[in-house]
Write a protein that holds these residues in place. Structure first.
Motif, PDB file in Angstrom:
ATOM      1  N   ILE A 136      -8.889  -8.754   1.271  1.00 50.23           N
ATOM      2  CA  ILE A 136      -8.145  -7.852   0.402  1.00 50.23           C
ATOM      3  C   ILE A 136      -6.669  -8.247   0.449  1.00 50.23           C
ATOM      4  O   ILE A 136      -6.050  -8.205   1.517  1.00 50.23           O
ATOM      5  N   PRO A 137      -6.091  -8.648  -0.685  1.00 44.63           N
ATOM      6  CA  PRO A 137      -4.695  -9.103  -0.679  1.00 44.63           C
ATOM      7  C   PRO A 137      -3.733  -7.952  -0.420  1.00 44.63           C
ATOM      8  O   PRO A 137      -4.040  -6.779  -0.701  1.00 44.63           O
ATOM      9  N   HIS A 138      -2.560  -8.280   0.078  1.00 49.72           N
ATOM     10  CA  HIS A 138      -1.617  -7.241   0.474  1.00 49.72           C
ATOM     11  C   HIS A 138      -1.003  -6.516  -0.715  1.00 49.72           C
ATOM     12  O   HIS A 138      -0.375  -5.460  -0.543  1.00 49.72           O
ATOM     13  N   ASP A 139      -1.163  -7.039  -1.922  1.00 50.18           N
ATOM     14  CA  ASP A 139      -0.656  -6.320  -3.087  1.00 50.18           C
ATOM     15  C   ASP A 139      -1.700  -5.377  -3.687  1.00 50.18           C
ATOM     16  O   ASP A 139      -1.479  -4.779  -4.732  1.00 50.18           O
ATOM     17  N   HIS A 140      -2.849  -5.214  -3.009  1.00 49.84           N
ATOM     18  CA  HIS A 140      -3.882  -4.309  -3.486  1.00 49.84           C
ATOM     19  C   HIS A 140      -3.385  -2.861  -3.370  1.00 49.84           C
ATOM     20  O   HIS A 140      -2.690  -2.502  -2.396  1.00 49.84           O
ATOM     21  N   PRO A 141      -3.737  -1.991  -4.320  1.00 51.30           N
ATOM     22  CA  PRO A 141      -3.278  -0.591  -4.277  1.00 51.30           C
ATOM     23  C   PRO A 141      -3.677   0.159  -3.013  1.00 51.30           C
ATOM     24  O   PRO A 141      -3.029   1.163  -2.673  1.00 51.30           O
ATOM     25  N   ILE A 142      -4.716  -0.285  -2.310  1.00 52.05           N
ATOM     26  CA  ILE A 142      -5.145   0.440  -1.111  1.00 52.05           C
ATOM     27  C   ILE A 142      -4.040   0.495  -0.071  1.00 52.05           C
ATOM     28  O   ILE A 142      -3.977   1.415   0.742  1.00 52.05           O
ATOM     29  N   PHE A 143      -3.121  -0.490  -0.105  1.00 57.17           N
ATOM     30  CA  PHE A 143      -2.027  -0.509   0.852  1.00 57.17           C
ATOM     31  C   PHE A 143      -0.874   0.413   0.455  1.00 57.17           C
ATOM     32  O   PHE A 143       0.088   0.551   1.202  1.00 57.17           O
ATOM     33  N   ARG A 144      -0.943   1.020  -0.733  1.00 57.27           N
ATOM     34  CA  ARG A 144       0.153   1.850  -1.225  1.00 57.27           C
ATOM     35  C   ARG A 144      -0.338   3.220  -1.716  1.00 57.27           C
ATOM     36  O   ARG A 144       0.416   3.952  -2.326  1.00 57.27           O
ATOM     37  N   THR A 145      -1.589   3.560  -1.463  1.00 61.30           N
ATOM     38  CA  THR A 145      -2.163   4.779  -2.027  1.00 61.30           C
ATOM     39  C   THR A 145      -1.556   6.045  -1.430  1.00 61.30           C
ATOM     40  O   THR A 145      -1.222   6.984  -2.144  1.00 61.30           O
ATOM     41  N   LEU A 146      -1.397   6.088  -0.120  1.00 61.23           N
ATOM     42  CA  LEU A 146      -0.856   7.264   0.555  1.00 61.23           C
ATOM     43  C   LEU A 146       0.386   6.898   1.359  1.00 61.23           C
ATOM     44  O   LEU A 146       1.420   7.555   1.261  1.00 61.23           O
ATOM     45  N   PHE A 147       0.276   5.848   2.152  1.00 61.22           N
ATOM     46  CA  PHE A 147       1.400   5.317   2.903  1.00 61.22           C
ATOM     47  C   PHE A 147       1.600   3.862   2.513  1.00 61.22           C
ATOM     48  O   PHE A 147       0.687   3.214   2.002  1.00 61.22           O
ATOM     49  N   ASN A 148       2.783   3.323   2.778  1.00 58.92           N
ATOM     50  CA  ASN A 148       3.015   1.896   2.626  1.00 58.92           C
ATOM     51  C   ASN A 148       2.569   1.207   3.915  1.00 58.92           C
ATOM     52  O   ASN A 148       3.225   1.319   4.948  1.00 58.92           O
TER      53      ASN A 148
END
Length: 229
Positions: free
Chosen positions: A164-176
């Protein structure tokens, strides 16, 4: 459901480990009312990993802690029992109430083994909107064993397993989320005086991988070589 609970307690899936302290809490139809339940997948183990207890690894401590922290850090309403404790649940793969869980965790996943019926059940669960978080499995043997099992559920020719690349939304959904930390068991950390790689060189690198459906929705997320739960 009573029969299922007794069978689970007598099954090889439940011998030893936490079984003498806290039996698996199976769901009933009344367990689900729209609030959050921590759902843990119960599976048969093909072998035993050092430091692992199969599906019951970290049970029920991880279940309780995650539920409490979720309630503290978000506005998610967490289902509580009559004593005010989180109502965490254990779901055998073939329990139809698994489909009431938006997501379920698979601990010590490298030891998991699914039969043909369970493969079909998990595929149906995931394609209908379910989600699995796979955590706390270490080293190349555990990884290869898990990939062999999940590839039966979601054939990689149709559902490729990817980093999963670091620009995937999962890394920004709730926290960065800037990185995926390597978290060992507290016993290992103490024994090694702060060491984090439970399989030495064979688990030195943390992997964050996933499997998505045709629309890009993540169905399975795998945190390998770390014990986040």
């Amino acid at each position: 459901l009573v029969t299922a609970t007794v069978a689970a307690q007598e099954s090889p899936m439940w011998r030893g480990g936490w079984g003498r302290r806290f039996p698996p809490r199976m769901p009933t139809s009344d367990s689900f009312d729209g609030r959050y339940n921590f759902c843990r997948l119960m599976y048969q183990s093909a072998y035993r990993e050092e430091g692992g207890q199969g599906w019951s690894t970290d049970y029920p401590d991880a279940d309780i802690n995650f539920s409490i922290r979720l309630g503290e850090l978000t506005k998610t309403p967490v289902k509580l029992d009559r004593r005010g404790d989180p109502e965490f649940l254990v779901l055998p793969v073939m329990n139809p109430l698994l489909f009431r869980c938006p997501w379920a965790i698979v601990e010590d996943a490298g030891t998991a083994q699914f039969d043909d019926e369970e493969v079909e059940q998990l595929r149906s669960y995931l394609l209908k909107g379910g989600f699995l978080w796979v955590d706390d499995f270490w080293g190349s043997q555990a990884w290869e064993s898990w990939v062999s099992e999940i590839s039966q559920v979601l054939p990689p020719s149709q559902y490729p397993l990817v980093d999963i690349p670091h620009d995937h939304p999962i890394f920004r959904t709730l926290f960065n989320v800037e990185r995926i930390p390597q978290i060992p068991s507290i016993q290992y950390w103490r024994r090694l005086g702060g060491g984090t790689s439970e399989r030495g060189r064979d688990s030195a690198e943390v992997h964050f991988r996933g499997i998505a459906d045709e629309r890009g929705r993540l169905m399975v997320v795998m945190t390998h070589n770390t014990d986040i739960a």
